[in-house]
Design an enzyme around this catalytic site. Sequence first.
Site, short mmCIF file in Angstrom:
data_model
loop_
_atom_site.label_atom_id
_atom_site.label_comp_id
_atom_site.label_asym_id
_atom_site.label_seq_id
_atom_site.Cartn_x
_atom_site.Cartn_y
_atom_site.Cartn_z
N ASP A 39 0.82 -1.21 0.00
CA ASP A 39 0.00 0.00 0.00
C ASP A 39 0.85 1.25 0.00
OD1 ASP A 39 0.76 -0.70 2.69
OD2 ASP A 39 -0.67 0.78 3.43
N GLU A 66 0.08 -1.42 5.56
CA GLU A 66 1.09 -1.00 6.53
C GLU A 66 0.95 0.47 6.88
OE1 GLU A 66 5.10 0.60 7.81
OE2 GLU A 66 3.82 1.16 6.13
#
Length: 409
Positions: A79, A174
């Site tokens: 991400d 994350e």
Amino acid sequence: MDVVKRFLKYISYDTKSDDSSGVTPSSKGQLVLADALAEELKSIGLQDVNVDENGYVMGTLPSNTNKDLSTIGFIAHMDTSPDFSGKNVKPQIIENYDGNDIVLNKELNIVMSTKEFPELSLYKGHKLITTDGTTLLGADDKAGIAEIITAIEYLTNHPEIEHGTIKIAFTPDEEIGQGADHFNVEKFGAKYAYTIDGGREGELEYENFNAAGAKVEIKGKNVHPGTAKGKMVNSQLIAAELLAMMPKEETPEHTEEYEGFYLLSNITGSVENTTMKFIIRDFFNDSFEARKNNMSKWCDEINKKYGEGTCILDMKDQYYNMKEKVEPVKFIVDIAFEAMKKSDVVPTIVPIRGGTDGARLSFMGLPTPNIFTGGENFHGKYEYISTQAMEKAVQVILNIVNLYVEKSL
């Protein structure tokens, strides 16, 4: 495929995470990238490659030696930060950077100046990849993914290089603090791991903040202002009182290195109700507890002044300093340090003023220090990365693998 081509391919995927979605992965683009990465891992010869129901990608490069070696892992996240757009990234490549200001977008007059970003001087002569000033770049952490896969592909193309079992994992979310939420450490099967999720070339990290989040609700009483005397209680003004109790110099913009802070990350309010969200960070357990106690004390003082229930505090720990779990096996940090030196990289051990998947994984039984990717200015339009630093990161990964063999670890 070389590391730069891989990186440029990965940043074309929009994988911005979303902490309001309530699902994992928090955005569909992450799952699209996960499936693509899984296919790529299979194509270069990894085994047991899979994408689980939460979007975690895992794969195995089996050992090719008779030595009894520890299984090690390399981890990066898919991400990108929710702080800035990661859609339609248009990278710009600067060959042989001359050390001067970089015009990211002439039409919008967006310039990355050497005055504002003096570290640019470190990259004179490098090949840089920048944004066009309208999105982030995605080096955090698609550079880490590219570096890991490039190193592993090199090993599969050179079976004469001895290595133990190597595990690969790419995690979702994350950036919103959820990267380890559904990480199956037992399934992963590594004894030690390394996240490739740092910044400048040479960074090596095994300390991070202890972290907590706090939500404060201030209850007021709204009465028509024409008849409000002695009746109205303005929650916004009480919120301002609470903020005034907090030390003004203990905020992110006034702290560095091992200094902790309080951050007011969000505030919404009216006369009737004001909500504030804080993050609390500190490297040391005692002062971390003291900061949380301060939050409780300030809220108690508001309640004493305005009545019980005026200030409602909901505070939760988020993650802890991985140093506690890594120090007992500090040789894994020493291995990374030596691997950098063998790659002609100057190692710099620095604390992470934030968190990584490795922080939580270390407390889940998988000690996981963090290694540089080569990127700078993450999470915004001034993000860039040196291709030379990316190539060095690939060398460091390969040297870590080699050192576990050399030292029979």
